[in-house]
Design a protein around this motif. Sequence first.
Motif, PDB file in Angstrom:
ATOM      1  N   ASP A 175       0.871  -1.168   0.000  1.00  0.00           N
ATOM      2  CA  ASP A 175       0.000   0.000   0.000  1.00  0.00           C
ATOM      3  C   ASP A 175       0.909   1.220   0.000  1.00  0.00           C
ATOM      4  OD1 ASP A 175      -1.676   2.148   0.573  1.00  0.00           O
ATOM      5  OD2 ASP A 175      -3.024   0.930   1.795  1.00  0.00           O
ATOM      6  N   GLY A 176       1.195   1.710  -1.201  1.00  0.00           N
ATOM      7  CA  GLY A 176       2.126   2.818  -1.331  1.00  0.00           C
ATOM      8  C   GLY A 176       1.721   4.042  -0.543  1.00  0.00           C
ATOM      9  N   SER A 177       0.427   4.320  -0.538  1.00  0.00           N
ATOM     10  CA  SER A 177      -0.075   5.492   0.179  1.00  0.00           C
ATOM     11  C   SER A 177       0.157   5.346   1.679  1.00  0.00           C
ATOM     12  CB  SER A 177      -1.563   5.671  -0.112  1.00  0.00           C
ATOM     13  OG  SER A 177      -2.087   6.746   0.642  1.00  0.00           O
ATOM     14  N   GLN A 178      -0.170   4.168   2.214  1.00  0.00           N
ATOM     15  CA  GLN A 178       0.008   3.927   3.649  1.00  0.00           C
ATOM     16  C   GLN A 178       1.484   3.954   4.029  1.00  0.00           C
ATOM     17  OE1 GLN A 178      -1.530   0.155   4.978  1.00  0.00           O
ATOM     18  NE2 GLN A 178      -1.520   0.757   7.124  1.00  0.00           N
ATOM     19  N   ARG A 220       3.930   5.564   2.477  1.00  0.00           N
ATOM     20  CA  ARG A 220       4.427   6.944   2.411  1.00  0.00           C
ATOM     21  C   ARG A 220       3.945   7.762   3.596  1.00  0.00           C
ATOM     22  NH1 ARG A 220       3.639   5.950  -3.139  1.00  0.00           N
ATOM     23  NH2 ARG A 220       1.495   6.726  -3.059  1.00  0.00           N
ATOM     24  N   GLN A 221       2.709   7.520   4.021  1.00  0.00           N
ATOM     25  CA  GLN A 221       2.178   8.241   5.184  1.00  0.00           C
ATOM     26  C   GLN A 221       2.973   7.897   6.439  1.00  0.00           C
ATOM     27  OE1 GLN A 221      -2.028   7.443   5.501  1.00  0.00           O
ATOM     28  NE2 GLN A 221      -2.503   8.407   3.538  1.00  0.00           N
ATOM     29  N   ASN A 258       4.938  -0.580 -10.674  1.00  0.00           N
ATOM     30  CA  ASN A 258       4.851   0.370  -9.563  1.00  0.00           C
ATOM     31  C   ASN A 258       5.059  -0.252  -8.189  1.00  0.00           C
ATOM     32  OD1 ASN A 258       4.223   2.568 -11.298  1.00  0.00           O
ATOM     33  ND2 ASN A 258       2.084   1.885 -11.392  1.00  0.00           N
ATOM     34  N   ASN A 259       5.048  -1.574  -8.119  1.00  0.00           N
ATOM     35  CA  ASN A 259       5.214  -2.242  -6.835  1.00  0.00           C
ATOM     36  C   ASN A 259       6.524  -3.026  -6.837  1.00  0.00           C
ATOM     37  OD1 ASN A 259       5.144  -3.731  -4.486  1.00  0.00           O
ATOM     38  ND2 ASN A 259       3.206  -4.759  -4.908  1.00  0.00           N
TER      39      ASN A 259
END
Length: 295
Positions: A86-89, A91-92, A264-265
């Motif tokens: 989960d790229g967003s998670q 990065r957060q 992307n992963n």
Amino acid sequence: MINKDEKPSKALVLSGGGVTGIAWELGILFGLEECGIDVTSVELLVGTSAGSNVGAQITSGLSLEELYQLQLKPVKESKENQKPLDGSQFRQMMAAAIMSSPDPKTARIRIGEAALAASTMSEEERLELIASRLPSHEWNLKRNLIVNAVDAENGEWVTFNQHSDVSLLLAVTASSAVPGVYPPTTINGHRYIDGSMSSGTNADLAKGYDLVLIIVAEPTMTHRAMGPTMHRISFEEEIAELEHSGSKFMIITPDGNSMQAKGNNPLDANLRASSAMAGRKQGKKLAQKVKSFWE
């Protein structure tokens, strides 16, 4: 300046980049070798995260062709698994640690805290997976390989080598322990996380060597950090240290085809084969340029 009457000292730096980064880096190396250019017989190997896996593999005794062919093996026939990222998670989590920290070391400590608290596979499962990648679990005593990691509790950058009294398997597992995704690795009572938290390349370890080839699986690692970071040193500063020491260097990053093949992963093992094949193709394209630099 290199004395033409002496054989130049050489170093190979292998960056982080996940499962696809491992495959792409091996593809680059094999593609170069097919064109008659061996860049692995060096006085120093520096491996970080994915690069530590590659460093361990190319010092194992297996040929680059054998290692490359293993990347083409169907995922279902290996212990590799597609790890959802989960790229967003992610990065957060990283941003929260970095933005709330007064300095990079504190940021690494807070990233370590998040890694220690995260729910992941067990350390035993992770060790088993890394073990399946490495033809040998012990250091090649004839090769100078440095593996980078970070202490999850105090944020200190650490390096492992054949003199560290730590198995190669543990060192590589520690160097590859992506925070929040994989468990920190326990070594002698300490917990360690991914060496990329210190630097994606740690290329400054090669300062003083005449020729330094730097293979970077993720181009963003070479970008200037805009704002706070967890890194102890920027890529720009690493390059400056190499230059100051008199080292000449060459940097290889993925071309357009390789970027597309890697997707992307970086943890998606299903993209391993395409990444390796794209790297091999790119290695062949770069062969003459690398030869001019290396020889």
